[in-house]
Enzyme design. Structure first.
Site, PDB file in Angstrom:
ATOM      1  N   LYS A 159      44.204  34.372  33.232  1.00 50.85           N
ATOM      2  CA  LYS A 159      42.831  34.836  33.491  1.00 50.85           C
ATOM      3  C   LYS A 159      41.856  33.799  32.940  1.00 50.85           C
ATOM      4  CE  LYS A 159      39.866  38.936  32.840  1.00 50.85           C
ATOM      5  NZ  LYS A 159      39.783  40.304  32.273  1.00 50.85           N
TER       6      LYS A 159
ATOM      7  N   SER B  15      38.264  43.948  35.580  1.00 45.61           N
ATOM      8  CA  SER B  15      37.858  42.588  35.831  1.00 45.61           C
ATOM      9  C   SER B  15      39.015  41.615  36.079  1.00 45.61           C
ATOM     10  CB  SER B  15      37.042  42.081  34.642  1.00 45.61           C
ATOM     11  OG  SER B  15      37.824  42.023  33.466  1.00 45.61           O
TER      12      SER B  15
ATOM     13  N   SER C  47      40.256  46.814  32.257  1.00 43.38           N
ATOM     14  CA  SER C  47      40.381  45.649  33.142  1.00 43.38           C
ATOM     15  C   SER C  47      41.786  45.130  33.379  1.00 43.38           C
ATOM     16  CB  SER C  47      39.523  44.507  32.614  1.00 43.38           C
ATOM     17  OG  SER C  47      38.194  44.723  32.996  1.00 43.38           O
TER      18      SER C  47
HETATM   19  N1  GLN Z   1      35.054  47.974  34.180  1.00 40.31           N
HETATM   20  C1  GLN Z   1      34.712  47.929  32.792  1.00 40.31           C
HETATM   21  C2  GLN Z   1      33.406  47.199  32.618  1.00 40.31           C
HETATM   22  O1  GLN Z   1      32.831  46.866  33.585  1.00 40.31           O
HETATM   23  C3  GLN Z   1      35.800  47.317  31.992  1.00 40.31           C
HETATM   24  C4  GLN Z   1      35.814  45.846  32.026  1.00 40.31           C
HETATM   25  C5  GLN Z   1      36.869  45.291  31.158  1.00 40.31           C
HETATM   26  O2  GLN Z   1      37.780  45.995  30.721  1.00 40.31           O
HETATM   27  N2  GLN Z   1      36.742  44.007  30.868  1.00 40.31           N
HETATM   28  O3  GLN Z   1      32.953  46.962  31.546  1.00 40.31           O
END
Ligand code: GLN
Length: 495
Positions: A79, A159, A183
């Site tokens: 990532k 994400s 995410s």
């Molecule tokens: N979807 C969540 C957010 O937008 C989690 C994102 C994440 O875990 N990095 O913050």
């Protein structure tokens, strides 16, 4: 010889050990898959095929002289939130477009030391803020899965959407993800793969671009529970450079996979059966419960009464920490700069041009909830409710060994859907944020398909530092589900 990108990591390690193929052959097959598919999927921000081949050659050499590590020759996607020495690290943000770190994150350093091969840096939502991978400054990622009879482009979740798409499409055997509020788990669910967010503190955060430091955790994504166990083993461990890193022995996760669930107590939290939960997801959850029961587990109804505050608490705490963490991107030390008339003008122009809309929204919310006069009403209050959410889990884990829930309230949705109102997007995280706020480990395992042929995951949540039981239950679900469906877009053997 089988088609190499189809293999699991466990099978590839056996094949490499038996000299059925080399790390260079395995890596070459994945580089070919990326060349064939990534134009369509956009799962990678930066591809590093030359570097990958060099790493593969070293892995073959290590195997030949008896010094192969536990992941020697396994091609992974990283990532693009993990700093990689000498390889551009963008966090999918324009402001970091030119950033080439001079150091390596601890997690990627440990993977390298274990012999893994890095294929490139995977796309994500900008600064890991999102649930759709639509906020990347490097373009959306396309989910390799499609609805039956439709070629409409779907999101891979976020994400860690690039990591998920790369693994599901067989461009990589596994990937690193990070999970702040879901995410790793939500994209795993959307793409029919497995992903685990370990206990907060299990993997070092050193060298991972910070989003919300009290929540951020690295974890693996792969096509089987066992593969996740093998990856997490290499990623975990104490690191003095991360002040919240846990000084804990890392258990043998791989052997935990085979433990079975006989005698385990599985909690089913009433509050996750929410109004409007799709009947299909509800039915899958019920099926998951009966699979575990059939394998000898005891099912116990539990209550996590503060679940309904999970999203509001998360969307105060995470932006608050983000606004503070992102203050460092000022055009002076990292990444891109837009010159201005004076220093303040340069800061403003740089940040206006360098951040996308979602990131700006979070910085503004975060700054607001931390500001004098509102700090007590929002941030402090949220921290108190966070403590109650943790207490819910502590009380539940006095009665049960793990919790079983759905991972996400829907299957993958279309690119461009749920974009009009940010709150609609935030609802994706309803089942994943409570475990993040409590810091407990949680894994998503693909458990079935919806009516349109899209994958759905179930989530297993465990006690602090008890990933082993999470792996055991995950493997039991995996075995019962027998998930074998394949995405429409994937690497295929050319004859
Ligand atoms: N979807 C969540 C957010 O937008 C989690 C994102 C994440 O875990 N990095 O913050």
């Amino acid at each position: 010889m089988s088609f190499l990108p189809e293999l699991t990591i466990a099978a590839a390690l056996d094949g490499l050990a038996a000299r059925s193929f080399s790390a260079v052959e395995l890596t070459t097959a994945h580089i070919a898959a990326i060349a064939a598919l990534d134009g369509e999927l956009n799962a990678f921000i930066t591809q590093t095929p030359e570097l990958a081949l060099e790493m593969a050659k070293s892995a073959d050499a290590a195997r030949a002289n008896g010094t192969a590590g536990p992941l020697s020759g396994i091609p992974l996607a990283i990532k693009d939130l993990f700093c990689t020495e000498g390889v551009r690290t963008t966090a999918a943000a324009k402001i970091l477009e030119p950033f080439v770190p001079r150091y390596e994150s601890t997690v990627t350093a440990q993977l390298k030391a274990a012999g893994a091969v890095f294929l490139g840096k995977a796309n994500l939502d900008e600064f890991a803020m999102g649930s759709s991978n639509m906020t990347s400054a490097f373009g959306a990622v396309t989910n390799p899965w499609q609805r039956e009879g439709s070629d409409a482009k779907l999101v891979p979740g976020g994400s860690s959407g690039g990591s998920a798409a790369a693994v599901a499409s067989r461009m990589a055997m596994g990937a690193t993800g990070t999970d702040t509020g879901g995410s790793i788990r939500q994209p795993a669910s959307f793409t029919g793969i497995t992903g685990i967010k370990p206990t907060y503190g299990r993997c070092s955060r050193y060298g991972i671009v910070a989003f919300a430091s009290s929540l951020d955790q690295a974890g693996p994504m792969a096509r089987s529970v066992e593969d996740c166990a093998v990856l997490l083993q290499a990623m975990s461990g104490f690191d003095a450079r991360d002040s919240t890193s846990a000084e804990r022995v890392v258990p043998d996760f791989r052997s935990a996979v085979r433990r079975g669930v006989k005698g385990l107590r599985i909690g089913v939290p009433a509050e996750y059966r929410m109004d409007g939960l799709s009947p299909e997801i509800d039915a899958l959850w019920t099926r998951g419960i009966s699979w575990l029961k059939a394998q000898g587990a005891e099912i116990i109804d539990v209550s996590l009464p503060h679940t309904k505050y999970g999203l509001p608490v998360y969307y105060i705490v995470a932006p608050a920490e983000a606004s503070s963490n992102l203050a460092r991107y000022d055009g002076v030390r990292f990444g891109a700069r837009v010159d201005g008339e004076d220093l303040i003008d340069m800061y403003e122009k740089t940040r206006a041009a360098g951040f996308g809309a979602e990131v700006k929204r979070r910085i503004m919310i975060g700054t607001y909830v931390l500001s004098a006069g509102y700090y007590d009403a929002y941030y402090l209050k949220a921290q108190k409710v966070r403590a109650l959410i943790l207490q819910d889990f502590t009380q539940a884990f006095a009665k049960v060994d793990v919790l079983l829930t759905p991972t996400a309230p829907s299957a993958a949705f279309g690119q461009g859907e749920k974009m009009d109102d940010p709150v609609t997007m935030y609802l994706n995280d309803v089942f994943t944020v409570p475990a993040s706020l409590a810091g407990v480990p949680a894994m998503s395992v693909p458990a079935g398909l919806d009516r349109q042929g899209l994958p759905l995951g179930l989530q297993i949540i465990g006690r602090h530092f008890d990933e082993e039981t999470v792996f055991a239950v995950g493997a039991a679900l995996e075995q019962a589900a027998g998930f074998s469906a394949l995405p429409a877009i994937r690497a295929r053997e050319t004859v």
